[in-house]
Write an enzyme that holds these catalytic residues in place. Structure first.
Site, PDB file in Angstrom:
ATOM      1  N   PRO A 199       0.817  -1.217   0.000  1.00  0.00           N
ATOM      2  CA  PRO A 199       0.000   0.000   0.000  1.00  0.00           C
ATOM      3  C   PRO A 199       0.851   1.267   0.000  1.00  0.00           C
ATOM      4  CG  PRO A 199      -0.660  -1.481   1.766  1.00  0.00           C
ATOM      5  CD  PRO A 199       0.613  -2.004   1.203  1.00  0.00           C
ATOM      6  N   PHE A 200       0.346   2.258  -0.712  1.00  0.00           N
ATOM      7  CA  PHE A 200       0.941   3.587  -0.733  1.00  0.00           C
ATOM      8  C   PHE A 200      -0.178   4.570  -0.460  1.00  0.00           C
ATOM      9  CE2 PHE A 200       1.851   7.576  -2.824  1.00  0.00           C
ATOM     10  CZ  PHE A 200       3.154   7.839  -2.445  1.00  0.00           C
TER      11      PHE A 200
END
Length: 65
Positions: free
Chosen positions: A2-3
Site C-alpha cells: 500500500p501507498f
C-alpha cells in the site's frame, strides 16, 4: 504494497501529529486489509494555503470560521 498519500495545508501541523497520521494509517491498513506495516508507505505533503482552494477561494483568503 500500500501507498497512502495524505495532503494537508502547511499550517499548524506538528511533527508529532504527522507521526500519529503515519502510525494510524499504517495500523488501519493492517487491521482492515491485513497489510504488513513494513510494506506500507505513507507520504504527507504540506500544501501552501495559497495553493489550496475551497468554495472558489484560496484558503489563505477565506475568513476563519
Amino acid at each position: 504494497m500500500p501507498f497512502v498519500h495524505i495532503r494537508v495545508t502547511d499550517t499548524d501541523v506538528t511533527s508529532e501529529q504527522k507521526a500519529q497520521l503515519i502510525a494510524g494509517t499504517t495500523q488501519l491498513l493492517q487491521d482492515v486489509l491485513d497489510k504488513a506495516p513494513e510494506k506500507t508507505f505513507v507520504v504527507i505533503d504540506e500544501v501552501a494555503t495559497d495553493n489550496w482552494g475551497v468554495a472558489g477561494l484560496p484558503v489563505s483568503r477565506r475568513q476563519p470560521e
